[in-house]
Design a protein around this motif. Structure first.
Motif, PDB file in Angstrom:
ATOM      1  N   TRP A 202       0.842  -1.199   0.000  1.00 48.02           N
ATOM      2  CA  TRP A 202       0.000   0.000   0.000  1.00 48.02           C
ATOM      3  C   TRP A 202       0.879   1.251   0.000  1.00 48.02           C
ATOM      4  N   LEU A 203       1.899   1.265   0.839  1.00 45.01           N
ATOM      5  CA  LEU A 203       2.803   2.426   0.905  1.00 45.01           C
ATOM      6  C   LEU A 203       3.529   2.622  -0.421  1.00 45.01           C
ATOM      7  N   ARG A 204       3.977   1.524  -1.007  1.00 39.36           N
ATOM      8  CA  ARG A 204       4.663   1.603  -2.298  1.00 39.36           C
ATOM      9  C   ARG A 204       3.723   2.175  -3.360  1.00 39.36           C
ATOM     10  N   GLY A 205       2.467   1.770  -3.309  1.00 35.27           N
ATOM     11  CA  GLY A 205       1.485   2.280  -4.260  1.00 35.27           C
ATOM     12  C   GLY A 205       1.200   3.760  -4.088  1.00 35.27           C
ATOM     13  N   GLN A 206       1.500   4.289  -2.910  1.00 30.30           N
ATOM     14  CA  GLN A 206       1.334   5.718  -2.643  1.00 30.30           C
ATOM     15  C   GLN A 206       2.609   6.507  -2.931  1.00 30.30           C
ATOM     16  N   GLY A 207       3.618   5.824  -3.491  1.00 35.74           N
ATOM     17  CA  GLY A 207       4.850   6.501  -3.866  1.00 35.74           C
ATOM     18  C   GLY A 207       5.908   6.554  -2.786  1.00 35.74           C
ATOM     19  N   MET A 208       5.732   5.796  -1.704  1.00 34.00           N
ATOM     20  CA  MET A 208       6.711   5.796  -0.622  1.00 34.00           C
ATOM     21  C   MET A 208       7.871   4.851  -0.944  1.00 34.00           C
ATOM     22  N   ASP A 209       9.061   5.179  -0.418  1.00 34.61           N
ATOM     23  CA  ASP A 209      10.216   4.315  -0.672  1.00 34.61           C
ATOM     24  C   ASP A 209      10.780   3.666   0.593  1.00 34.61           C
ATOM     25  N   ARG A 210      10.166   3.979   1.755  1.00 32.82           N
ATOM     26  CA  ARG A 210      10.579   3.375   3.013  1.00 32.82           C
ATOM     27  C   ARG A 210       9.355   3.097   3.875  1.00 32.82           C
ATOM     28  N   ALA A 211       9.432   2.033   4.683  1.00 33.47           N
ATOM     29  CA  ALA A 211       8.404   1.742   5.674  1.00 33.47           C
ATOM     30  C   ALA A 211       9.036   1.855   7.048  1.00 33.47           C
TER      31      ALA A 211
END
Length: 386
Positions: A118-127
């Protein structure tokens, strides 16, 4: 356990209720976890009630194996965190996960993958996480100190969660510490002399917060906080809506004589908040207000006799950082609060924190008054690069 793990996004009132009740069920299995008020937990994940969501996007997930719900996790993006310098922990591309509970390692990894996707789909590169959900709510995973109950506004997690998160490829980014203090033991002679010197200084005054103008006091406190903590790892400033929300939530358990503002030449430059540990009474009523839990809670809030105390927040304006005056103000506030807590509330134990593991100034103050680390919380990070 065998069987396919299915991760479902949940939303709406029923979805939030399932999400919260799943967490409550997991917490009930832990011998030292303290049952919290369900209504308060529901409010924290309700975008219509918690102003955190005014600057955050999120998705809640539950894990199922057959007909059984076997875990939960949140994935969220704090837009204010994205604006911070990366060296302060967040910054561009920093997504978060929180509210992590899992029945076993397979479930844990499936939940983490869902949050990461989900985070990757929002353009994030770190969790980064667990942070549940604001940095000001319950940050970190308890990795040391499971043998005793947490204090107010601190999380509690089983030891195995650390292994499951680390086995999913996460590395520790930061450690948060809490310090236990036996308030019945007097401070060392050096600290007493520092306090006495400050008491003789006519430029310095300590005053209790004034509940008759509480909204103004909250603004003063949070102005100092936003200034004092602005360079700290993980710092995200409060919005005006969050200031109002926090003030409303905290007021019922604020006892003025143990919540102080320090002034130098009439200017507020430092503060220390002290909260009686509501977990004392929540444990006794099993986190339920009905049928008689509300009465016991109201009586306790008026006079929390015998309660432990937690200092969740203190701050000194940056202009005084690394000065003798900064530590003197801290020691003076701690000393005065300690005396009142013993005399008025028969307090025997207090907790300071959380404190960042690299905050040498606050760690030195905690050490100087004889407190010792009693819990550690870890915040983890993992790259989302494919």
């Amino acid at each position: 356990m065998n069987g396919e793990v299915v991760i479902d996004p949940v939303e709406g009132k029923r979805g939030r209720a399932l999400f919260v009740d799943t967490g409550r069920r997991f917490a009930s299995r832990e011998p030292h976890a303290v049952p919290q008020l369900r209504g308060e937990q529901l409010e924290l994940v309700d975008p219509a009630k918690n102003p955190f969501f005014g600057h955050a996007a999120h998705q809640l997930f539950v894990a199922r194996r057959g007909d059984a719900v076997v875990g939960r996790i949140s994935a969220h993006i704090d837009r204010l965190a994205l604006e911070l310098p990366r060296q302060q922990g967040f910054g561009p591309g920093a997504g978060m996960f929180g509210y992590f509970d899992a029945a076993d390692e397979a479930v844990a990894h499936a939940l983490l993958r869902a949050a990461e996707d989900w985070l990757r789909g929002q353009g994030m590169d770190r969790a980064i996480g667990p942070i549940s959900m604001s940095i000001w709510e319950e940050p970190g995973l308890l990795v040391s100190g499971q043998d005793h109950a947490p204090m107010i506004m601190m999380g509690h997690h089983p030891e195995i969660y650390q292994h499951w998160i680390e086995s999913a490829g996460y590395a520790r980014a930061k450690t948060l510490l809490t310090y236990d203090l036996d308030v019945t033991v007097g401070f060392p002679p050096l600290i007493r002399r520092i306090v006495q010197s400050g008491q003789r200084n006519e430029r310095i005054s300590l005053r209790p917060v004034d509940l008759s103008r509480w909204d103004e006091e909250v603004e003063t406190i949070l102005a100092i906080l936003n200034d004092a903590w602005s360079n700290n790892w993980g710092f995200i400033p409060f919005t005006n809506a969050e200031i109002a929300y926090a003030g409303k939530k905290l007021k019922p358990i604020i006892h003025p004589q143990i919540n102080l503002i320090a002034e130098v030449d009439g200017k507020p430059v430092a503060f220390m908040l002290t909260l009686p540990d509501i977990n004392d009474v929540l444990r006794k009523v099993n986190g339920r207000l009905w049928p008689l839990g509300w009465l016991r809670l109201l009586r306790w809030m008026r006079k929390p006799s015998g309660a432990g105390m937690r200092v969740p927040l203190m701050g000194v304006r940056r202009e005084l950082h690394n000065s003798r005056l900064a530590s003197q103000l801290a020691f003076m506030m701690i000393s005065q609060i300690r005396e009142v807590a013993i005399a008025e509330y028969q307090t025997k134990r207090a907790e300071i924190g959380w404190i960042l593991d690299d905050n040498q100034g606050m760690k030195a103050i905690a050490d100087a008054i004889g407190s010792t680390v009693n819990r550690e919380y870890a915040i983890y990070e993992r790259s989302l690069a494919s």
